[in-house]
Design an enzyme around this catalytic site. Structure first.
Site, PDB file in Angstrom:
ATOM      1  N   THR A   1      40.176  44.132  41.322  1.00  0.00           N
ATOM      2  CA  THR A   1      40.626  42.803  41.747  1.00  0.00           C
ATOM      3  C   THR A   1      40.812  41.909  40.521  1.00  0.00           C
ATOM      4  O   THR A   1      41.861  41.267  40.356  1.00  0.00           O
ATOM      5  CB  THR A   1      39.613  42.174  42.732  1.00  0.00           C
ATOM      6  OG1 THR A   1      39.409  43.107  43.798  1.00  0.00           O
ATOM      7  CG2 THR A   1      40.123  40.866  43.297  1.00  0.00           C
TER       8      THR A   1
ATOM      9  N   LYS B   1      48.850  40.422  52.194  1.00  0.00           N
ATOM     10  CA  LYS B   1      48.527  40.957  50.861  1.00  0.00           C
ATOM     11  C   LYS B   1      49.054  42.390  50.717  1.00  0.00           C
ATOM     12  O   LYS B   1      49.666  42.743  49.710  1.00  0.00           O
ATOM     13  CB  LYS B   1      47.009  40.934  50.690  1.00  0.00           C
ATOM     14  CG  LYS B   1      46.541  41.071  49.275  1.00  0.00           C
ATOM     15  CD  LYS B   1      45.022  41.145  49.227  1.00  0.00           C
ATOM     16  CE  LYS B   1      44.309  39.897  49.713  1.00  0.00           C
ATOM     17  NZ  LYS B   1      42.853  39.949  49.465  1.00  0.00           N
TER      18      LYS B   1
ATOM     19  N   LYS C   1      39.816  42.704  58.599  1.00  0.00           N
ATOM     20  CA  LYS C   1      38.667  42.194  57.856  1.00  0.00           C
ATOM     21  C   LYS C   1      37.445  42.300  58.749  1.00  0.00           C
ATOM     22  O   LYS C   1      37.561  42.279  59.978  1.00  0.00           O
ATOM     23  CB  LYS C   1      38.889  40.722  57.481  1.00  0.00           C
ATOM     24  CG  LYS C   1      38.051  40.280  56.311  1.00  0.00           C
ATOM     25  CD  LYS C   1      38.699  40.715  55.004  1.00  0.00           C
ATOM     26  CE  LYS C   1      38.001  40.180  53.798  1.00  0.00           C
ATOM     27  NZ  LYS C   1      38.855  40.344  52.608  1.00  0.00           N
TER      28      LYS C   1
ATOM     29  N   LYS D   1      43.670  47.539  56.967  1.00  0.00           N
ATOM     30  CA  LYS D   1      42.845  47.680  55.760  1.00  0.00           C
ATOM     31  C   LYS D   1      42.258  46.336  55.397  1.00  0.00           C
ATOM     32  O   LYS D   1      42.946  45.315  55.468  1.00  0.00           O
ATOM     33  CB  LYS D   1      43.787  48.151  54.625  1.00  0.00           C
ATOM     34  CG  LYS D   1      43.105  48.436  53.327  1.00  0.00           C
ATOM     35  CD  LYS D   1      42.562  49.854  53.274  1.00  0.00           C
ATOM     36  CE  LYS D   1      41.630  50.074  52.114  1.00  0.00           C
ATOM     37  NZ  LYS D   1      40.255  49.564  52.392  1.00  0.00           N
TER      38      LYS D   1
ATOM     39  N   SER E   1      42.310  50.413  46.274  1.00  0.00           N
ATOM     40  CA  SER E   1      41.765  51.013  47.504  1.00  0.00           C
ATOM     41  C   SER E   1      42.777  52.011  48.084  1.00  0.00           C
ATOM     42  O   SER E   1      42.407  53.090  48.567  1.00  0.00           O
ATOM     43  CB  SER E   1      41.487  49.938  48.553  1.00  0.00           C
ATOM     44  OG  SER E   1      40.199  49.391  48.379  1.00  0.00           O
TER      45      SER E   1
ATOM     46  N   ASN F   1      32.018  39.797  41.037  1.00  0.00           N
ATOM     47  CA  ASN F   1      32.772  40.981  40.625  1.00  0.00           C
ATOM     48  C   ASN F   1      34.172  40.637  40.119  1.00  0.00           C
ATOM     49  O   ASN F   1      34.574  41.053  39.041  1.00  0.00           O
ATOM     50  CB  ASN F   1      32.835  41.969  41.794  1.00  0.00           C
ATOM     51  CG  ASN F   1      33.513  43.259  41.368  1.00  0.00           C
ATOM     52  OD1 ASN F   1      33.272  43.750  40.271  1.00  0.00           O
ATOM     53  ND2 ASN F   1      34.389  43.781  42.195  1.00  0.00           N
TER      54      ASN F   1
HETATM   55  N1  GLU Z   1      38.033  42.718  50.077  1.00  0.00           N
HETATM   56  C1  GLU Z   1      39.141  42.899  49.191  1.00  0.00           C
HETATM   57  C2  GLU Z   1      40.245  41.898  49.488  1.00  0.00           C
HETATM   58  O1  GLU Z   1      40.025  40.860  50.038  1.00  0.00           O
HETATM   59  C3  GLU Z   1      39.619  44.354  49.143  1.00  0.00           C
HETATM   60  C4  GLU Z   1      40.106  44.924  50.414  1.00  0.00           C
HETATM   61  C5  GLU Z   1      40.354  46.422  50.358  1.00  0.00           C
HETATM   62  O2  GLU Z   1      40.213  47.007  49.299  1.00  0.00           O
HETATM   63  O3  GLU Z   1      40.685  46.978  51.405  1.00  0.00           O
HETATM   64  O4  GLU Z   1      41.368  42.095  49.088  1.00  0.00           O
END
Ligand code: GLU
Length: 430
Positions: free
Chosen positions: A188, A92, A104, A68, A356, A219
């Site tokens: 976030t 994370k 990513k 993810k 998410s 954001n």
């Molecule tokens: N891009 C966000 C992060 O760095 C969200 C990633 C997601 O929701 O999968 O945490």
């Protein structure tokens, strides 16, 4: 010296591993990404010409579930950066205990230079190239820098067209009308806000007497500033890529957000708009904002903002990392020596991936939640993991970042151990 992001990420891991008695195989496994895909996306421009954009998708580790992570559009996107960001996503997701590994993606592009239709062609073209590598049980992209819910909607639509079925769970951060979750847009910033509240509770901070500087008004930065301002905290400085403004009495954040939405140029918000004049804000650079004497500094922009070069000049008492990787590992040492507490990115900005996960659950069950339920569940997770990491950092005598890595690697390690390790096989155990 330019810091190599992936090497820097590995240094944090090495430090954390020393505080665990985990099998050495675990460090080996998370030390390299599982797979890296590089693509070249052709885009027919509005003037009829053809351009190619380099894109990536890295799956770092899927021990704990499908991978993810977000997808960013930025001219500085490189494979090294995407690998580091994927690594951070693995940790994370483990920090907040959601059943995902880390991934990513990114495209090296200045999104602002494309027309809306070129942006749609780029987004759909990228999905056509990575479609065999993603899926609701394989790898689930989401928004990141310069990508948004509209782009996620196009991508889900393209993937569904390819599969000839509706597949909302392949991507998160979609518009609510296309299966997105309520509460994802500010998740976030909200997750970071819950961390700030827990930190303030631990340290007995009084909001009205607490000054905060926020670097980055995108954001995440906007929402964390809005929520803290609502609780009475004094947001004395904010910035965007063009510059910062500072006002010791604090800003009215809702009007800053409104003006930014209207003008789209934050510099105009600060300097040309009526607001700037009425508030007598002083202009400063992003570098100056970082060095302000405030109680809490919130870097919510890019990586590597606080490095060995400027760390000794940081005067904030606490830093809450809303961006991914805003502090280099060398800077960590300087900040630790100066007793500046850091709530690390893999905890502080995990609200996005947590909601998410909620979105993915809703897409799979077909049942959709109310906003209050999303907020309650997010708050419970953020507060629970904040306290676990806070207590752990006191127990093992490290900074909170190391404690967060220890906490995460233990969760990842448990799953790896359950699948069998060298020690297990050598002993011939059953
Ligand atoms: N891009 C966000 C992060 O760095 C969200 C990633 C997601 O929701 O999968 O945490």
């Amino acid at each position: 010296m330019k810091t190599n992001l992936f090497d820097d990420a590995m240094r944090r891991l090495d430090t954390a591993i020393k505080h665990t008695d985990l099998n050495e195989e675990i460090a080996l496994r998370v030390g390299t990404p599982k797979s890296c895909l590089e693509v070249s996306v052709p885009v027919r421009r509005d003037d009829g010409s053809l351009s190619f954009f380099r894109g990536y998708r890295v799956r770092h580790d899927d021990t704990r579930g499908p991978t993810k992570g977000g997808l960013r559009y930025h001219p500085s996107v490189t494979l090294d950066e995407v690998k580091s960001l994927a690594f951070w996503m693995t940790f994370k997701c483990a920090v907040v205990g959601v059943p995902f590994g880390g991934a990513k993606g990114g495209i090296s592009v200045d999104a602002k230079s494309l027309s809306p239709m070129e942006l749609e062609r780029l987004s759909r073209g990228y999905i056509r190239l990575v479609a065999d590598f993603i899926g609701p049980d394989v790898d689930i992209p989401a928004p990141d820098m310069y990508t948004n819910e509209r782009i996620m909607g196009w991508m889900m639509d393209e993937y569904s067209t390819i599969r000839r079925q509706h597949v909302p769970a392949v991507i998160t951060g979609k518009p609510v009308s296309m299966g997105g979750s309520v509460g994802r847009a500010d998740a976030t910033g909200r997750g970071a806000y819950y961390c700030a509240r827990e930190l303030a509770g631990k340290l007995g901070m009084d909001p009205a007497a607490t000054t905060i500087a926020v670097q980055g008004f995108g954001n995440a930065g906007q929402h964390v500033a809005r929520l803290l301002h609502k609780d009475g905290y004094r947001i004395v400085a904010v910035s965007d890529s063009q510059g910062a403004i500072y006002r010791p009495e604090g800003f009215d954040i809702p009007s800053l957000i409104r003006t930014k939405e209207e003008t789209r140029h934050v510099q105009a918000v600060y300097c040309d708009g009526a607001l700037c004049h009425s508030s007598n804000a002083a202009n400063m650079t992003n570098a100056e904002l970082l060095e302000l004497d405030v109680d809490i500094l919130i870097p919510a922009a890019l990586e590597n903002q606080i490095t060995a070069e400027n760390a000794a000049r940081i005067k904030a008492r606490h830093i809450i990392e809303v961006a991914n990787g805003p502090i280099s590992s060398e800077a960590d040492e300087i900040l630790n020596a100066n007793n500046i507490g850091v709530v690390p990115d893999i905890l502080a900005n995990a609200g996005g991936v947590t909601v998410s996960y909620f979105e993915w659950l809703q897409n799979r069950s077909g049942q959709y939640w109310e906003l209050q339920e999303v907020h309650q569940k997010l708050q419970a997770i953020m507060a629970r993991e904040f306290h676990r990491i806070y207590d752990l950092h006191l127990a093992i005598g490290t900074d909170m970042r190391t404690a967060a890595y220890v906490h995460a690697i233990k969760r990842i390690g448990e799953t790896m151990e359950a699948k069998g390790t060298r020690a297990y096989f050598a002993n011939g155990s059953r």
